[in-house]
Scaffold this active site. Sequence first.
Site, PDB file in Angstrom:
ATOM      1  CG  ASP A 134      -8.930 -28.876 104.491  1.00 48.02           C
ATOM      2  OD1 ASP A 134      -9.364 -29.698 105.318  1.00 48.02           O
ATOM      3  OD2 ASP A 134      -8.249 -27.871 104.812  1.00 48.02           O
TER       4      ASP A 134
ATOM      5  CD  GLU B  93      -7.130 -29.962 110.503  1.00 48.48           C
ATOM      6  OE1 GLU B  93      -6.604 -30.240 111.595  1.00 48.48           O
ATOM      7  OE2 GLU B  93      -6.473 -29.880 109.437  1.00 48.48           O
TER       8      GLU B  93
END
Length: 415
Positions: free
Chosen positions: A85, A180
């Site tokens: 991400d 994350e």
Amino acid sequence: MKNYTHTAVDRFLRYVQIDTQSDPQSTANPSTEKQKDLSRVLVQELLDMGVTDAELDEWGYVYATIPANTEKTDVPTICFCSHVDTSPDVTGAGVKPMIHHNWDGSDIVLPDDTSQIIRVIDHPDLEHQIGNDIITASGTTLLGADNKAGVAEIMDAANYLLTHPEVKHGRIRLLFTPDEEVGRGTEKVDIQKLGADFGYTIDGEALGTLEDETFSADGVKITIQGVSTHPGFAKGKLENALKIAADLLAVLPKNALSPETTEEKEGFVHPTHMEGNQDQAVLEFIIRDFTEVGLQEKETYLQNQLNDILKNYPGSSAQFVVKEQYRNMKAVLDQHPAVVDNALEAIRRSGLSAERRSIRGGTDGSRLSFMGLPCPNIFAGEHAFHSRLEWVSVQDMQKAVEVIVNVAQVWEERS
């Protein structure tokens, strides 16, 4: 790795064009389904390499194995991990990566928004990049080097190990995580399924660095309940929750205790989100410090400021909720010195000066370490995280690949 044609940059240029931005307001796992778009690509590429067990689970995690090729039976299983991400702070849709070949040392003006300039004076690590090839976005998006540089480097290292059986190593596990950037990158990791003894996130900054210490981190959510009434008849009755929230923000120090005024081992209290109306308002903060004591002091400070403000609003109340996010991984890593020592040796074998650093942030390795997988952070070459000025150099990425391969070899040799 002489005579090897690296694949990291080609992979990276493809990966960054896939929008994988995570969403801190979402309660889904992963927070955005589009993160799986890249994860599916990774699984297929691993299968094409010959990794037979590559899989994407329902939570958006990719697991894969590079089997051991050593005759030694006591080599620990090592995991290499990166996250797919990108930050919610700047859009990751429509990324147009570009390579500035043989960079000459001048400021880099990004063409799609010429007000976005990567100035050498603001990016001291650029001083070491003259003659290298610098990858940036075009000025309207982030680049996504955080952490797709790490993803591409792990994939390239996997390709190298699978095509060079003469390089001896133990069993290697690959893990690619979602979310994350919103603090939930390890929330659904199956540690037993992962089956690794030690790990490394590939999510760091400058060439040759290894980070074995992070912030400890909490989130604070304050819900303020005011007293609402019709504004035409409000005298002596209305207690506006938005104004109470604004009072709290206003008392925070202007020259200390914030990300923009702190450095090195200093922590901070940082408001990240505010919403509401005159009846109820919600404030969200992240609290950061390198010690548990410092973390508690900052939370107590914020609570005391809120309590003092509420004395001026006798009809109002507030809920103060602290949620643990991650802890300083150094407490775990100090119990397993070989994890750091072997990585430093791998960096030196790659012809680099190895440097241990503390990171003013966290990685998946912070949480993984406390979940039973000691996991420091190795450089990926990422710079200017979470901004439209993000950059990475081709040469740094290739060195990161070499370090990953050397880590695998060092563990095999020293077992």
